[in-house]
Design an enzyme around this catalytic site. Structure first.
Site, PDB file in Angstrom:
ATOM      1  N   ARG A  18       0.817  -1.222   0.000  1.00 28.17           N
ATOM      2  CA  ARG A  18       0.000   0.000   0.000  1.00 28.17           C
ATOM      3  C   ARG A  18       0.854   1.278   0.000  1.00 28.17           C
ATOM      4  NH1 ARG A  18      -5.577  -0.931   1.936  1.00 28.17           N
ATOM      5  NH2 ARG A  18      -6.052  -2.840   0.860  1.00 28.17           N
ATOM      6  N   ARG A  38      -3.450   6.510   0.183  1.00 30.51           N
ATOM      7  CA  ARG A  38      -3.889   7.730   0.850  1.00 30.51           C
ATOM      8  C   ARG A  38      -2.855   8.426   1.726  1.00 30.51           C
ATOM      9  NH1 ARG A  38      -9.429   5.309   2.945  1.00 30.51           N
ATOM     10  NH2 ARG A  38      -7.975   3.576   3.023  1.00 30.51           N
ATOM     11  N   ARG A  92      -6.787  11.344  -7.214  1.00 33.58           N
ATOM     12  CA  ARG A  92      -7.987  10.516  -7.015  1.00 33.58           C
ATOM     13  C   ARG A  92      -9.259  11.341  -6.783  1.00 33.58           C
ATOM     14  NH1 ARG A  92      -8.768   5.767  -4.782  1.00 33.58           N
ATOM     15  NH2 ARG A  92     -10.907   6.443  -5.083  1.00 33.58           N
ATOM     16  N   ASP A 140      -6.610  -3.514  -7.309  1.00 31.23           N
ATOM     17  CA  ASP A 140      -7.192  -4.054  -6.091  1.00 31.23           C
ATOM     18  C   ASP A 140      -7.510  -5.523  -6.306  1.00 31.23           C
ATOM     19  OD1 ASP A 140      -8.279  -3.036  -3.332  1.00 31.23           O
ATOM     20  OD2 ASP A 140      -9.698  -4.528  -4.059  1.00 31.23           O
ATOM     21  N   TYR A 199     -14.721 -12.173   0.936  1.00 31.54           N
ATOM     22  CA  TYR A 199     -15.526 -11.011   0.534  1.00 31.54           C
ATOM     23  C   TYR A 199     -16.799 -11.458  -0.195  1.00 31.54           C
ATOM     24  CZ  TYR A 199     -11.844  -7.796   1.933  1.00 31.54           C
ATOM     25  OH  TYR A 199     -10.942  -7.089   2.664  1.00 31.54           O
TER      26      TYR A 199
HETATM   27  C1  LIG Z   1      -7.696  -7.155   1.519  1.00 37.76           C
HETATM   28  C2  LIG Z   1      -7.260  -6.369   0.327  1.00 37.76           C
HETATM   29  C3  LIG Z   1      -8.040  -5.446  -0.422  1.00 37.76           C
HETATM   30  N1  LIG Z   1      -7.248  -4.951  -1.428  1.00 37.76           N
HETATM   31  C4  LIG Z   1      -5.992  -5.480  -1.341  1.00 37.76           C
HETATM   32  C5  LIG Z   1      -5.986  -6.395  -0.268  1.00 37.76           C
HETATM   33  C6  LIG Z   1      -4.826  -7.250   0.112  1.00 37.76           C
HETATM   34  C7  LIG Z   1      -3.793  -6.406   0.793  1.00 37.76           C
HETATM   35  C8  LIG Z   1      -4.056  -6.171   2.231  1.00 37.76           C
HETATM   36  O1  LIG Z   1      -4.123  -7.123   2.980  1.00 37.76           O
HETATM   37  O2  LIG Z   1      -4.097  -4.974   2.600  1.00 37.76           O
HETATM   38  C9  LIG Z   1      -4.833  -5.266  -2.222  1.00 37.76           C
HETATM   39  C10 LIG Z   1      -4.508  -3.901  -2.639  1.00 37.76           C
HETATM   40  N2  LIG Z   1      -5.337  -2.809  -2.753  1.00 37.76           N
HETATM   41  C11 LIG Z   1      -4.641  -1.748  -3.210  1.00 37.76           C
HETATM   42  C12 LIG Z   1      -3.329  -2.173  -3.490  1.00 37.76           C
HETATM   43  C13 LIG Z   1      -2.388  -1.223  -4.198  1.00 37.76           C
HETATM   44  C14 LIG Z   1      -1.030  -1.418  -4.322  1.00 37.76           C
HETATM   45  C15 LIG Z   1      -0.228  -1.009  -3.108  1.00 37.76           C
HETATM   46  O3  LIG Z   1       0.222   0.169  -3.054  1.00 37.76           O
HETATM   47  O4  LIG Z   1       0.032  -1.868  -2.252  1.00 37.76           O
HETATM   48  C16 LIG Z   1      -3.220  -3.507  -3.105  1.00 37.76           C
HETATM   49  C17 LIG Z   1      -2.013  -4.418  -3.152  1.00 37.76           C
HETATM   50  C18 LIG Z   1      -5.141  -0.390  -3.454  1.00 37.76           C
HETATM   51  C19 LIG Z   1      -6.251   0.101  -2.609  1.00 37.76           C
HETATM   52  N3  LIG Z   1      -7.404  -0.583  -2.308  1.00 37.76           N
HETATM   53  C20 LIG Z   1      -8.213   0.222  -1.552  1.00 37.76           C
HETATM   54  C21 LIG Z   1      -7.581   1.474  -1.379  1.00 37.76           C
HETATM   55  C22 LIG Z   1      -8.175   2.671  -0.640  1.00 37.76           C
HETATM   56  C23 LIG Z   1      -9.222   3.278  -1.481  1.00 37.76           C
HETATM   57  C24 LIG Z   1      -8.984   4.739  -1.779  1.00 37.76           C
HETATM   58  O5  LIG Z   1      -7.833   5.231  -1.785  1.00 37.76           O
HETATM   59  O6  LIG Z   1      -9.987   5.398  -2.096  1.00 37.76           O
HETATM   60  C25 LIG Z   1      -6.349   1.402  -2.044  1.00 37.76           C
HETATM   61  C26 LIG Z   1      -5.324   2.491  -2.211  1.00 37.76           C
HETATM   62  C27 LIG Z   1      -9.561  -0.154  -1.071  1.00 37.76           C
HETATM   63  C28 LIG Z   1      -9.590  -1.432  -0.339  1.00 37.76           C
HETATM   64  N4  LIG Z   1      -9.569  -2.685  -0.916  1.00 37.76           N
HETATM   65  C29 LIG Z   1      -9.562  -3.640   0.062  1.00 37.76           C
HETATM   66  C30 LIG Z   1      -9.588  -2.968   1.324  1.00 37.76           C
HETATM   67  C31 LIG Z   1      -9.601  -3.644   2.659  1.00 37.76           C
HETATM   68  C32 LIG Z   1      -9.596  -1.579   1.058  1.00 37.76           C
HETATM   69  C33 LIG Z   1      -9.516  -0.439   2.050  1.00 37.76           C
HETATM   70  C34 LIG Z   1     -10.821   0.226   2.302  1.00 37.76           C
HETATM   71  C35 LIG Z   1     -10.579   1.601   2.915  1.00 37.76           C
HETATM   72  O7  LIG Z   1      -9.927   1.670   3.959  1.00 37.76           O
HETATM   73  O8  LIG Z   1     -11.062   2.574   2.328  1.00 37.76           O
HETATM   74  C36 LIG Z   1      -9.475  -5.091  -0.204  1.00 37.76           C
END
Ligand SMILES: Cc1c2[nH]c(c1CCC(=O)O)Cc1[nH]c(c(CCC(=O)O)c1C)Cc1[nH]c(c(CCC(=O)O)c1C)Cc1[nH]c(c(C)c1CCC(=O)O)C2
Length: 350
Positions: A33, A37, A46, A82, A157
């Protein structure tokens, strides 16, 4: 061979060499990540664009993926996408709700629901191939890590309908309807394998399989109902010749099994020391495992924490420095840059 390599040869980069457990001049570092953000430049681009639309816009994906490389000088880029992107691409009604995570409109509960889940083909995700094409030109010698969700984490999910603390409905399916569970995981295995292959074919230099929530399972349940599916994903990309990283949270009791599933590199969260992890995984590189909250520590404490991870990693041959889970959105990006500098400084081998 390696002496002839140019700086643009990603297969000889410090990150890829560490994954292969070859000697490196210093320990490579990237952050799960790292694109997200915590970065003001991310929040800016974004603005007004929802997450899944962003993931399907190659120019935006390219810009967001490169942002942390530019800012922190990390040793690898991770593809901005994602784990639910391939599910949306095969028509699953899934949205990413800010502050919550993936939410599924019609959760999967029965065999009839599973039967509606179709296979992914490369033609479903042209924007992935296009974005990686742009990134290859942009990143030069910095390797790009592709990724996908492992069958259990994706299934959680789909079955729960959204994030879950207990994974109760998912476990109820594992225990009460193993035929439905296995059929669901077989579909997800195919989707995930295709999704990873598309990324490598387009130029990703390594892949990470995220089984973020596998730590919620007992070793018995993991081995019986989850590991065989993840193993099929990992062996399904073995012929591509890129390092495969296998990661989950709270997996101290699963590390040996996650390594056996076919990983070249095992990701470790911050609760298990890399010394203990090295004893469990055998001949594999380790990735991790600074507490993501280290960024909130005073600088001298943070520095000591970074050193401790590097010291613990001496038990492993092959170490990729990372956090034990993703960057927290409230992290100070300057603290992340400092961690990169500290890792490089403290690990430099003369
Ligand atoms: C479980 C999981 C998800 N998504 C992902 C996982 C496995 C990694 C982990 O264990 O953290 C994988 C993921 N999601 C995202 C990445 C981007 C690459 C990176 O920089 O690592 C990666 C590798 C972008 C994202 N995916 C997400 C964001 C945030 C959304 C935003 O910026 O608007 C990002 C940057 C959304 C997302 N998507 C998911 C979650 C739990 C969330 C967060 C929700 C929140 O807190 O708003 C499902």
């Amino acid at each position: 061979m390696s002496r002839m390599a140019t700086v643009n040869d990603v297969t000889e980069s410090v990150f890829i060499r560490a994954c292969r457990r070859e000697s490196t001049p210093y320990t490579p570092v990237w952050f799960m990540r790292q694109a997200g953000r915590s970065l003001p430049e991310y929040r800016k681009v974004r603005e007004g664009v929802d997450m899944l639309t962003a993931c399907r816009t190659p120019e935006l994906v390219c810009e967001i993926t490169v942002q942390p490389v530019r800012r922190h000088a990390v040793d690898a880029a991770v593809f901005f996408s994602d784990i639910v992107v391939p599910l949306a691409a095969v028509g699953v009604d899934v949205d990413i709700v800010p502050g919550t995570g993936p939410v599924v409109g019609s959760p999967i509960r029965t065999m009839a629901d599973v039967d509606k889940l179709r296979d992914l083909t490369p033609d479903d995700v042209p924007y992935i191939t296009e974005a990686i094409g742009l990134l290859r030109a942009e990143l030069g010698g910095t390797p790009l890590i592709g990724f996908a969700g492992a069958p259990f984490t994706l299934a959680s999910y789909l079955v729960e309908g959204g994030p879950s603390r207990t994974h109760a409905k998912t476990k109820a399916m594992i225990y009460g309807a193993p035929d439905v569970w296995n059929a669901l995981c077989e579909r997800l295995t195919a989707i995930t394998t295709t999704f990873l292959r598309v990324q490598v074919d387009a130029g990703a230099a390594a892949v990470q399989l995220f089984d973020s929530w596998a730590g919620a399972l007992s070793l018995h349940d993991y081995l019986a109902s989850v590991e065989p599916h993840s193993a099929r994903v990992l062996t399904g990309v073995a012929d591509l010749g890129v390092p495969r990283i296998h990661f989950g949270v709270g997996t101290g009791h699963l590390l040996a099994a996650m390594a056996d599933a076919g990983a070249d590199v095992v990701g470790v969260d911050w609760k298990t020391s890399l010394t203990d992890a090295a004893a469990l995984v055998g001949h594999r590189a380790l990735q991790g495992n600074l507490d993501p909250c280290a960024v909130f520590a005073p600088p001298p404490v943070m520095s000591t924490m970074v050193r401790r991870v590097l010291d613990d990693a001496e038990a492993a041959q092959g170490h990729v420095f990372n956090l034990g889970h993703g960057v927290l959105p409230e992290s100070d990006p300057d603290a992340l840059t400092r961690i990169v500098d500290l890792v490089h400084e403290h690990s430099t081998r003369s």
